[in-house]
Write a protein that holds these residues in place. Structure first.
Motif, short mmCIF file in Angstrom:
data_model
loop_
_atom_site.label_atom_id
_atom_site.label_comp_id
_atom_site.label_asym_id
_atom_site.label_seq_id
_atom_site.Cartn_x
_atom_site.Cartn_y
_atom_site.Cartn_z
N UNK A 270 64.03 4.99 76.52
CA UNK A 270 62.99 4.74 75.76
C UNK A 270 61.61 4.54 76.60
N UNK A 271 60.59 4.65 75.96
CA UNK A 271 59.37 4.36 76.86
C UNK A 271 59.00 2.98 76.66
N UNK A 272 57.87 2.66 77.29
CA UNK A 272 57.48 1.13 77.52
C UNK A 272 57.07 0.60 76.07
N UNK A 273 56.86 1.49 75.16
CA UNK A 273 56.56 0.99 73.79
C UNK A 273 57.62 1.10 72.97
N UNK A 274 58.82 1.40 73.52
CA UNK A 274 60.07 1.14 72.55
C UNK A 274 60.41 2.58 71.80
N UNK A 275 59.57 3.57 71.84
CA UNK A 275 59.74 4.92 71.33
C UNK A 275 60.96 5.59 72.42
N UNK A 276 61.60 6.68 71.33
CA UNK A 276 62.74 7.42 72.09
C UNK A 276 61.83 8.10 73.47
N UNK A 277 62.72 8.03 74.56
CA UNK A 277 61.96 8.72 75.64
C UNK A 277 62.05 10.10 75.52
N UNK A 278 63.27 10.86 75.07
CA UNK A 278 63.17 12.22 74.56
C UNK A 278 63.33 12.36 73.00
N UNK A 279 63.49 13.41 72.47
CA UNK A 279 63.51 13.63 71.16
C UNK A 279 65.15 13.28 70.94
N UNK A 280 65.63 12.58 69.84
CA UNK A 280 66.89 12.11 69.49
C UNK A 280 67.50 11.09 70.19
N UNK A 281 66.96 10.41 70.93
CA UNK A 281 67.47 9.64 71.93
C UNK A 281 67.95 8.17 71.13
N UNK A 282 67.27 8.02 70.01
CA UNK A 282 67.76 6.94 69.19
C UNK A 282 68.34 7.28 67.81
N UNK A 283 68.65 8.53 67.71
CA UNK A 283 69.26 8.93 66.62
C UNK A 283 70.72 8.21 66.44
N UNK A 284 71.33 8.31 65.04
CA UNK A 284 72.70 7.76 65.02
C UNK A 284 72.58 6.03 64.81
#
Length: 247
Positions: A71-85
């Motif tokens: 993730x990035x420093x703001x909690x968003x996915x670091x790359x596409x799909x990283x927080x899927x599932x």
């Protein structure tokens, strides 16, 4: 058991595996029972790997590579799909990211809830260098002071995290009153081992006071005789031992 695999970002699989092992070490040591606690590792200026909450959460003792997400420093996915599932960063992600934003010397952050650390602090017992050769790195850490963040809150935003970082200063560990601790270091292994040392000192302090004794710092003459056994022993050998302890 987690079954949804994260995206295969180049070179990150070994780091995910190492962080997952470190989470299991924390649980095996009793520093993060149940479903609480997390570990992060800086990957670059804007991104970190961190143990995330998954759809089949079972706690740190059962952490797998699939639970470690970019993730990035703001909690968003670091790359596409990283927080899927169904994966999401921990509520206390700001605890990690604010340390990483403000401490260039730090790459890894550990957050745990050791009961002995919480009890000792609430009983008014500071983490002090009460032992010598029993734990040389822990004694040196304690001798330089272990600060306390005096609020028993969930550190879920940057304002609270900044308060914690201010209390921490340049120290490697800060106690979180009625909560747990945060440990920061250049490596995941060192951050975990620091937390283990602080927990041991807290436990010994409680036992000494409970037996009717009084806490006394190691004399300066004895402190001066304690050798630096080096990273190969203090970290590498100690870490192999921690991994060997895992079920």
């Amino acid at each position: 058991m987690s079954t949804t695999k994260p995206p295969q970002a180049d070179g990150l699989a070994p780091l995910r595996a190492m962080i997952a092992q470190a989470c299991r070490v924390l649980a095996a040591r009793g520093l993060a029972d149940g479903i609480l606690g997390h570990i992060s590792l800086r990957v670059d200026e804007r991104r970190l790997l961190v143990r995330c909450r998954g759809p089949q959460e079972r706690g740190l003792a059962f952490t797998t590579e699939a639970d470690i997400r970019l993730v990035d420093l703001d909690g968003r996915p670091g790359v596409a799909g990283e927080l899927d599932g169904g994966y999401a960063p921990p509520n206390e992600l700001p605890l990690h990211t604010e340390v990483l934003r403000t401490r260039p010397d730090v790459a890894a952050v550990v957050h745990a809830h050791p009961p002995d650390v919480v009890c000792a602090d609430l009983a008014g017992l500071a983490i002090r260098p009460i032992v010598g050769a029993f734990d040389i790195p822990g004694t040196r850490l304690a001798a330089d002071g272990v600060p306390v963040y005096p609020r028993g809150v969930l550190i879920r935003n940057r304002h609270l995290a900044a308060e914690m970082v201010s209390a921490m200063g340049e120290r490697p560990v800060v106690l979180l009153r009625a909560h747990g601790l945060t440990s920061a270091a250049a490596t995941v292994e060192q951050a975990v081992l620091q937390a283990v040392s602080v927990d041991q000192l807290a436990g010994l302090s409680l036992r000494i006071v409970g037996a009717g004794g009084k806490l006394a710092d190691l004399p300066e003459t004895d402190m001066a005789e304690l050798p630096d056994l080096g990273g190969a022993f203090n970290t590498q050998t100690a870490w192999r031992h921690e991994l060997a302890r895992l079920p």
